[in-house]
Design a protein around this motif. Structure first.
Motif, PDB file in Angstrom:
ATOM      1  N   ASP A 287      -3.964 -67.373 -25.059  1.00  0.00           N
ATOM      2  CA  ASP A 287      -5.168 -67.429 -25.807  1.00  0.00           C
ATOM      3  C   ASP A 287      -5.961 -68.406 -25.290  1.00  0.00           C
ATOM      4  N   GLY A 288      -5.900 -69.040 -24.464  1.00  0.00           N
ATOM      5  CA  GLY A 288      -6.853 -70.076 -24.112  1.00  0.00           C
ATOM      6  C   GLY A 288      -6.698 -71.443 -24.633  1.00  0.00           C
ATOM      7  N   ASP A 289      -5.823 -71.741 -25.569  1.00  0.00           N
ATOM      8  CA  ASP A 289      -5.381 -72.857 -26.027  1.00  0.00           C
ATOM      9  C   ASP A 289      -5.308 -73.916 -25.040  1.00  0.00           C
ATOM     10  N   ALA A 290      -6.149 -75.131 -25.097  1.00  0.00           N
ATOM     11  CA  ALA A 290      -6.027 -75.812 -23.916  1.00  0.00           C
ATOM     12  C   ALA A 290      -4.412 -76.546 -23.728  1.00  0.00           C
ATOM     13  N   GLU A 291      -3.718 -77.296 -24.835  1.00  0.00           N
ATOM     14  CA  GLU A 291      -2.463 -77.434 -24.424  1.00  0.00           C
ATOM     15  C   GLU A 291      -1.676 -76.469 -24.228  1.00  0.00           C
ATOM     16  N   GLY A 292      -1.760 -75.262 -25.049  1.00  0.00           N
ATOM     17  CA  GLY A 292      -0.887 -74.102 -24.579  1.00  0.00           C
ATOM     18  C   GLY A 292      -0.937 -73.775 -23.136  1.00  0.00           C
ATOM     19  N   VAL A 293      -2.014 -73.647 -22.546  1.00  0.00           N
ATOM     20  CA  VAL A 293      -2.501 -73.544 -20.926  1.00  0.00           C
ATOM     21  C   VAL A 293      -1.736 -74.400 -20.204  1.00  0.00           C
ATOM     22  N   ARG A 294      -1.801 -75.601 -20.406  1.00  0.00           N
ATOM     23  CA  ARG A 294      -1.356 -76.656 -19.774  1.00  0.00           C
ATOM     24  C   ARG A 294       0.524 -76.656 -19.717  1.00  0.00           C
ATOM     25  N   GLN A 295       0.969 -76.222 -20.859  1.00  0.00           N
ATOM     26  CA  GLN A 295       2.374 -76.106 -20.928  1.00  0.00           C
ATOM     27  C   GLN A 295       2.742 -74.753 -20.134  1.00  0.00           C
ATOM     28  N   ARG A 296       2.155 -73.731 -20.301  1.00  0.00           N
ATOM     29  CA  ARG A 296       2.278 -72.414 -19.568  1.00  0.00           C
ATOM     30  C   ARG A 296       2.217 -72.650 -18.078  1.00  0.00           C
ATOM     31  N   ALA A 297       1.209 -73.742 -17.565  1.00  0.00           N
ATOM     32  CA  ALA A 297       0.877 -73.814 -16.159  1.00  0.00           C
ATOM     33  C   ALA A 297       1.963 -74.575 -15.699  1.00  0.00           C
ATOM     34  N   ALA A 298       2.576 -75.504 -16.563  1.00  0.00           N
ATOM     35  CA  ALA A 298       4.010 -76.394 -16.117  1.00  0.00           C
ATOM     36  C   ALA A 298       4.899 -75.570 -15.783  1.00  0.00           C
ATOM     37  N   GLU A 299       5.042 -74.614 -16.712  1.00  0.00           N
ATOM     38  CA  GLU A 299       6.315 -73.551 -16.817  1.00  0.00           C
ATOM     39  C   GLU A 299       6.240 -72.988 -15.371  1.00  0.00           C
ATOM     40  N   ASP A 300       4.890 -72.529 -14.709  1.00  0.00           N
ATOM     41  CA  ASP A 300       4.728 -71.628 -13.704  1.00  0.00           C
ATOM     42  C   ASP A 300       4.934 -72.508 -12.746  1.00  0.00           C
ATOM     43  N   MET A 301       4.788 -73.835 -12.618  1.00  0.00           N
ATOM     44  CA  MET A 301       5.008 -74.440 -11.427  1.00  0.00           C
ATOM     45  C   MET A 301       6.673 -74.655 -11.327  1.00  0.00           C
ATOM     46  N   LYS A 302       7.406 -74.705 -12.590  1.00  0.00           N
ATOM     47  CA  LYS A 302       8.851 -74.734 -12.487  1.00  0.00           C
ATOM     48  C   LYS A 302       9.275 -73.453 -11.880  1.00  0.00           C
TER      49      LYS A 302
ATOM     50  N   ILE B 239       5.296 -71.822   0.034  1.00  0.00           N
ATOM     51  CA  ILE B 239       4.466 -71.126  -0.738  1.00  0.00           C
ATOM     52  C   ILE B 239       3.457 -71.767  -1.610  1.00  0.00           C
ATOM     53  N   SER B 240       2.268 -71.343  -2.150  1.00  0.00           N
ATOM     54  CA  SER B 240       1.309 -72.115  -2.771  1.00  0.00           C
ATOM     55  C   SER B 240       1.296 -71.740  -4.246  1.00  0.00           C
ATOM     56  N   ASN B 241       1.102 -72.926  -5.099  1.00  0.00           N
ATOM     57  CA  ASN B 241       0.864 -72.276  -6.566  1.00  0.00           C
ATOM     58  C   ASN B 241      -0.395 -73.508  -6.791  1.00  0.00           C
ATOM     59  N   HIS B 242      -1.405 -73.775  -6.114  1.00  0.00           N
ATOM     60  CA  HIS B 242      -2.394 -74.495  -6.401  1.00  0.00           C
ATOM     61  C   HIS B 242      -3.187 -74.219  -7.685  1.00  0.00           C
ATOM     62  N   LEU B 243      -3.164 -73.194  -8.039  1.00  0.00           N
ATOM     63  CA  LEU B 243      -4.246 -72.699  -9.290  1.00  0.00           C
ATOM     64  C   LEU B 243      -3.417 -73.026 -10.458  1.00  0.00           C
ATOM     65  N   SER B 244      -2.073 -72.621 -10.569  1.00  0.00           N
ATOM     66  CA  SER B 244      -1.412 -73.267 -11.839  1.00  0.00           C
ATOM     67  C   SER B 244      -1.403 -74.560 -11.988  1.00  0.00           C
ATOM     68  N   GLY B 245      -0.995 -75.179 -11.011  1.00  0.00           N
ATOM     69  CA  GLY B 245      -0.840 -76.790 -10.651  1.00  0.00           C
ATOM     70  C   GLY B 245      -2.122 -77.499 -11.325  1.00  0.00           C
ATOM     71  N   GLN B 246      -3.376 -76.952 -10.963  1.00  0.00           N
ATOM     72  CA  GLN B 246      -4.520 -77.549 -11.429  1.00  0.00           C
ATOM     73  C   GLN B 246      -4.533 -77.602 -12.911  1.00  0.00           C
ATOM     74  N   ALA B 247      -4.178 -76.714 -13.740  1.00  0.00           N
ATOM     75  CA  ALA B 247      -4.108 -76.563 -15.126  1.00  0.00           C
ATOM     76  C   ALA B 247      -3.124 -77.525 -15.782  1.00  0.00           C
ATOM     77  N   VAL B 248      -2.304 -77.998 -15.014  1.00  0.00           N
ATOM     78  CA  VAL B 248      -1.079 -78.906 -15.599  1.00  0.00           C
ATOM     79  C   VAL B 248      -1.594 -80.235 -16.241  1.00  0.00           C
TER      80      VAL B 248
END
Length: 350
Positions: free
Chosen positions: A101-116, A72-81
């Motif tokens: 809410d678009g807060d940059a560090e929050g986006v990175r953290q949520r993207a990391a959780e999506d990769m997990k 499976i692919s999760n390219h798009l969330s990975g980009q935001a990590v």
């Protein structure tokens, strides 16, 4: 039994169509399976992580059309990590639950959780490979002007390791591998940056490569040598082609801010078999390292209808995936019975 690699269709460029329609098309063309992108309605990772019935529905659609899934692919969330800045470009590609809410560090953290989450969902689907990007804190400095101190680059790789090691811990726990796609805008985009990326995470086995030559070719990277150099790290293969245009002395390799398909570009992505990637050499190299995983066609071509291109690309790739020999070709000349030859010389990175 055939030793041919299965050929799959990457669904990322088909996310505007329902998942079942893509499965129907791929089966009709003769694909063996799908590399399912976490986009559109193809695979909602948040839902799949919590709803076993939803996971079963994806598998049932595959089974209905005689297809399988190896990755499976999760390219798009990975980009935001790791990306910095996080901006309107990321809002356009990530799920709403990642953007928040678009807060940059929050986006990175949520993207990391999506990769997990992708690792957990892969295991639920019976898949052992997730393909994707990492993003990069230091890509904006690639031109190295205004001058960039070495410690800034060092900090970029440290940031990558800090953010990705916890993700890879989950991959290890699930028995899943991350196949990173070498690509401009990522922490690794050529040979030397790939070496440094692996060194940054102490060469842990959870991370290897999705070999996609299309992004290496226009940079001048030897796409076939990359296979032998990283032979123990080729976890997945995507087939996308690149056509390099003869230089008029006007265009460079960076695309000149011109749209895909513009004839003034120095290169363009094209349907597999219509560009300059040496596919036969590549498939021979993959066979020599005993890669038996899927060959996934990632279709992109601004000058060709995708319904035509996806079918034609499959036929082209299948024509190059012939059966491998079971003994050396010169065995018939000998009275002895030599063992089959396999593998390559042990010359690689590191």
């Amino acid at each position: 039994m055939s030793n041919r690699n299965p050929v799959t269709l990457f669904t990322g460029q088909w996310a505007d169509l329902p998942f079942e329609k893509v499965a129907e098309l791929a089966a009709g063309w003769g694909y063996d399976g799908l590399e399912i992108a976490a986009s559109g309605d193809h695979l909602d990772l948040a839902r799949a992580d919590e709803d076993e019935a939803y996971v079963s529905s994806r598998l049932e659609i595959l089974d209905r059309y005689g297809l399988k899934c190896w990755a499976i692919s999760n390219h798009l969330s990975g980009q935001a990590v790791c990306d910095d800045p996080i901006d309107f470009r990321h809002q356009a590609i990530v799920r709403d639950y990642v953007w928040g809410d678009g807060d940059a560090e929050g986006v990175r953290q949520r993207a990391a959780e999506d990769m997990k989450r992708a690792a957990r969902v892969a295991r639920k689907l019976g898949v052992d490979t997730v393909v994707g990007f990492t993003g990069s804190k230091i890509w904006p400095y690639v031109a190295m002007f205004p001058p960039v101190p070495a410690e800034t680059i060092d900090a970029g790789y440290e940031d990558f390791a800090t953010r990705w090691n916890p993700i890879l811990d989950v991959f290890d726990a699930e028995g899943v591998r991350f196949a990173f796609e070498v690509h401009p805008s990522e922490i690794a985009y050529d040979y030397w940056t790939s070496v440094r990326m692996l060194q940054a995470i102490d060469k842990r086995a959870a991370l290897g490569f999705n070999w996609d030559p299309s992004h290496m070719a226009w940079q001048g990277v030897d796409t076939v040598a990359f296979i032998s150099d990283f032979q123990d790290r080729i976890y997945h293969v995507d087939c996308k082609d690149t056509r390099l245009r003869a230089s008029s002395g006007r265009q460079g390799i960076l695309g000149s801010h011109l749209p895909w398909g513009d004839p003034h570009r120095g290169w363009d992505f094209v349907s597999t078999g219509h560009g300059d990637i040496p596919w036969e050499d590549a498939f021979r190299a993959l066979a020599s390292i005993q890669y038996r995983g899927p060959i996934s066609i990632e279709w992109e071509d601004a000058g060709m209808d995708r319904l035509h291109g996806a079918a034609q690309a499959l036929n082209y790739v299948q024509s190059l995936l012939w059966e491998l020999p079971t003994a050396p070709f010169d065995a018939a000349f000998s009275k002895q019975n030599p063992e089959p030859i396999s593998g390559t010389s042990d010359i690689r990175w590191g």
